[in-house]
Write a protein that holds these residues in place. Structure first.
Motif, PDB file in Angstrom:
ATOM      1  N   ASP A  13    -120.080 -36.756 -14.461  1.00 24.46           N
ATOM      2  CA  ASP A  13    -120.855 -35.712 -13.795  1.00 24.46           C
ATOM      3  C   ASP A  13    -120.249 -34.348 -14.131  1.00 24.46           C
ATOM      4  OD1 ASP A  13    -122.012 -35.078 -10.390  1.00 24.46           O
ATOM      5  OD2 ASP A  13    -122.872 -34.609 -12.341  1.00 24.46           O
ATOM      6  N   TYR A  55    -121.446 -30.002 -15.591  1.00 20.03           N
ATOM      7  CA  TYR A  55    -122.465 -28.999 -15.857  1.00 20.03           C
ATOM      8  C   TYR A  55    -122.230 -28.435 -17.250  1.00 20.03           C
ATOM      9  CZ  TYR A  55    -122.849 -29.136 -10.782  1.00 20.03           C
ATOM     10  OH  TYR A  55    -123.006 -29.553  -9.492  1.00 20.03           O
ATOM     11  N   PHE A  71    -123.507 -25.130 -19.797  1.00 22.58           N
ATOM     12  CA  PHE A  71    -124.079 -23.797 -19.737  1.00 22.58           C
ATOM     13  C   PHE A  71    -124.187 -23.202 -21.145  1.00 22.58           C
ATOM     14  CE2 PHE A  71    -123.228 -23.411 -15.179  1.00 22.58           C
ATOM     15  CZ  PHE A  71    -122.111 -24.203 -15.001  1.00 22.58           C
ATOM     16  N   ARG A 112    -128.597 -23.383 -17.555  1.00 27.69           N
ATOM     17  CA  ARG A 112    -127.658 -24.331 -16.981  1.00 27.69           C
ATOM     18  C   ARG A 112    -128.294 -25.710 -16.956  1.00 27.69           C
ATOM     19  NH1 ARG A 112    -126.711 -23.600 -10.758  1.00 27.69           N
ATOM     20  NH2 ARG A 112    -128.578 -24.854 -10.670  1.00 27.69           N
ATOM     21  N   GLU A 137    -127.554 -29.716 -15.415  1.00 31.09           N
ATOM     22  CA  GLU A 137    -126.744 -30.684 -14.681  1.00 31.09           C
ATOM     23  C   GLU A 137    -126.762 -32.003 -15.432  1.00 31.09           C
ATOM     24  OE1 GLU A 137    -128.501 -27.960 -11.464  1.00 31.09           O
ATOM     25  OE2 GLU A 137    -129.102 -28.796 -13.382  1.00 31.09           O
ATOM     26  N   TYR A 157    -126.471 -34.987 -14.476  1.00 28.20           N
ATOM     27  CA  TYR A 157    -127.161 -36.107 -13.841  1.00 28.20           C
ATOM     28  C   TYR A 157    -128.675 -35.997 -13.974  1.00 28.20           C
ATOM     29  CZ  TYR A 157    -127.990 -32.908  -9.917  1.00 28.20           C
ATOM     30  OH  TYR A 157    -128.375 -31.842  -9.134  1.00 28.20           O
ATOM     31  N   ARG A 186    -118.297 -27.432 -17.432  1.00 24.74           N
ATOM     32  CA  ARG A 186    -117.580 -27.372 -16.162  1.00 24.74           C
ATOM     33  C   ARG A 186    -117.691 -28.708 -15.473  1.00 24.74           C
ATOM     34  NH1 ARG A 186    -118.241 -27.222 -10.893  1.00 24.74           N
ATOM     35  NH2 ARG A 186    -117.013 -25.858  -9.574  1.00 24.74           N
ATOM     36  N   ALA A 246    -118.063 -31.341 -12.556  1.00 26.42           N
ATOM     37  CA  ALA A 246    -118.807 -31.285 -11.298  1.00 26.42           C
ATOM     38  C   ALA A 246    -117.950 -31.685 -10.117  1.00 26.42           C
ATOM     39  CB  ALA A 246    -120.029 -32.196 -11.375  1.00 26.42           C
ATOM     40  N   ARG A 305    -113.080 -28.917  -6.839  1.00 29.47           N
ATOM     41  CA  ARG A 305    -112.145 -28.939  -5.726  1.00 29.47           C
ATOM     42  C   ARG A 305    -112.339 -30.166  -4.847  1.00 29.47           C
ATOM     43  NH1 ARG A 305    -114.226 -25.073  -4.000  1.00 29.47           N
ATOM     44  NH2 ARG A 305    -113.345 -23.655  -5.517  1.00 29.47           N
ATOM     45  N   GLN A 306    -113.560 -30.698  -4.822  1.00 27.45           N
ATOM     46  CA  GLN A 306    -113.858 -31.800  -3.923  1.00 27.45           C
ATOM     47  C   GLN A 306    -113.002 -33.019  -4.211  1.00 27.45           C
ATOM     48  OE1 GLN A 306    -118.035 -32.279  -4.454  1.00 27.45           O
ATOM     49  NE2 GLN A 306    -118.558 -30.365  -3.491  1.00 27.45           N
ATOM     50  N   ASP A 353    -110.074 -29.575 -11.453  1.00 26.57           N
ATOM     51  CA  ASP A 353    -110.296 -28.174 -11.730  1.00 26.57           C
ATOM     52  C   ASP A 353    -111.776 -27.866 -11.848  1.00 26.57           C
ATOM     53  OD1 ASP A 353    -109.403 -29.462 -14.673  1.00 26.57           O
ATOM     54  OD2 ASP A 353    -111.194 -28.194 -14.693  1.00 26.57           O
ATOM     55  N   ASP A 354    -112.122 -26.608 -11.623  1.00 26.59           N
ATOM     56  CA  ASP A 354    -113.509 -26.205 -11.754  1.00 26.59           C
ATOM     57  C   ASP A 354    -113.654 -25.018 -12.696  1.00 26.59           C
ATOM     58  OD1 ASP A 354    -113.691 -24.539  -8.479  1.00 26.59           O
ATOM     59  OD2 ASP A 354    -112.243 -24.435 -10.126  1.00 26.59           O
ATOM     60  N   LYS A 355    -112.717 -24.864 -13.581  1.00 22.58           N
ATOM     61  CA  LYS A 355    -112.792 -23.776 -14.537  1.00 22.58           C
ATOM     62  C   LYS A 355    -113.857 -24.088 -15.574  1.00 22.58           C
ATOM     63  CE  LYS A 355    -109.207 -25.712 -17.538  1.00 22.58           C
ATOM     64  NZ  LYS A 355    -108.808 -26.814 -16.644  1.00 22.58           N
ATOM     65  N   ILE A 356    -114.319 -23.036 -16.247  1.00 25.68           N
ATOM     66  CA  ILE A 356    -115.267 -23.196 -17.341  1.00 25.68           C
ATOM     67  C   ILE A 356    -114.497 -23.267 -18.646  1.00 25.68           C
ATOM     68  CG2 ILE A 356    -117.053 -22.016 -18.663  1.00 25.68           C
ATOM     69  CD1 ILE A 356    -118.208 -20.999 -16.093  1.00 25.68           C
TER      70      ILE A 356
END
Lengths: 114, 120
Positions: free
Chosen positions: B31, B33, B35, B50, B52, B54, B95, B97, B100-101, B105-108
Motif C-alpha cells: 500500500d 501512493y 505522485f 496522485r 493510490e 489500492y 510515498r 501509505a 506514522r500509523q 516513514d512518510d517521506k516522499i
C-alpha cells in the motif's frame, strides 16, 4: 486557498555562518517536512515533524537542526555553513488523515553560500 | 528501501501533441501512493496527479492521466494536448501509505526527473 509559506525566499550567507529558514504550513496541517534540492538534483528528504515531535529523519547533517513550534510553524537552523549547502530548501505540509498522503510544497528558500 | 527510476532525462513534444513520461519504482510494500510533481523554471513544486496503489482505476486530472501497472511497478504520465506552459521538470515520486500509523516513514522519495520541452 492558503498555501505553505516560507521565509526568506532568498538568502545569501558566507561560509561558516548560520542561517534560519522558516516554514508556515497550511492552516490545520499538523505535519511539516523539509527537503533539500541541490542544483540539477531531485529533492532529498531532511526531516519531518508531527504534532511538534520529530517523526522521521533523513540525510540531514549534524550541523542542521529543526523544530516545530506550538503554532505548527517550523524552523530549520543551519550552522557552520558550507559551500555545498547552497540549494533550494522546500518545506511541505500535510494533514495526517489516513496518513496525510498529499504533501503540499512551499515556494522554497534559495540559499547561496559564498 | 524504495526507489524511483525515471529513465528519460529529457523529452520533447510538439505543442498540441501527446507525450508519455515513464516511471518505474521498487518497493516491498503493498500500500503506497504515487505522485507526479511538476517543477517549472520558477522551481515551485506543483502536484500534478496522485494515485493510490489500492485503486485499480487510473487517476486523471484534465489533460493529465496516468497508466498505473502495479504488478509491473510502472507509473507513467500522459499529457494530452501539450501546451507551452507544460514545459518543466517532472518528478515521479513515491510515498508509503503506512507512515506514522505503523511507525514507518512518510517521506516522499523522488525520481531524478524528466525535463519536458514543448516545441511551438
Amino acid at each position: 486557498a492558503a498555501g505553505v509559506i516560507q521565509s526568506p525566499r532568498h538568502l545569501i550567507k558566507e561560509k561558516r555562518e548560520t542561517a534560519t529558514l522558516k516554514c508556515y504550513p497550511i492552516p490545520r496541517h499538523d505535519t511539516v517536512y523539509w527537503y533539500q534540492q541541490g542544483p540539477g538534483q531531485d529533492p532529498q528528504f531532511l526531516i519531518s515533524f508531527y504534532e511538534k515531535m520529530q517523526s522521521d529523519k533523513g540525510s540531514i547533517p549534524d550541523r542542521f537542526s529543526a523544530q516545530q513550534f506550538s503554532d505548527y510553524h517550523s524552523e530549520l537552523n543551519m550552522s557552520s555553513l558550507e559551500l555545498g549547502d547552497s540549494a533550494l530548501y522546500f518545506c511541505a505540509s500535510s494533514l495526517s488523515d489516513r496518513g496525510g498522503e498529499t504533501q503540499y510544497f512551499g515556494p522554497g528558500t534559495r540559499l547561496l553560500v559564498l | 528501501a524504495q526507489t524511483v527510476t525515471q529513465s528519460q532525462p529529457e523529452m520533447s513534444v510538439q505543442e498540441a501533441e501527446t507525450v508519455t513520461l515513464s516511471c518505474t519504482y521498487d518497493t516491498s510494500e503493498s500500500d503506497y501512493y504515487l505522485f507526479w510533481y511538476k517543477q517549472p523554471p520558477s522551481r515551485q513544486m506543483i502536484l500534478v496527479i496522485r494515485q493510490e496503489a489500492y485503486k485499480q482505476q487510473n487517476a486523471t486530472e484534465n489533460r493529465f492521466s496516468v497508466n498505473f501497472q502495479k504488478a509491473a511497478k510502472s507509473f507513467s504520465l500522459k499529457i494530452s494536448d501539450s501546451q507551452l506552459g507544460d514545459a518543466a521538470m517532472y518528478f515521479c515520486a513515491y510515498r508509503s501509505a503506512y507512515g506514522r500509523q505503523r511507525n514507518r516513514d512518510d517521506k516522499i522519495i523522488f525520481g531524478k526527473g524528466t525535463r519536458l520541452h514543448i516545441l511551438p
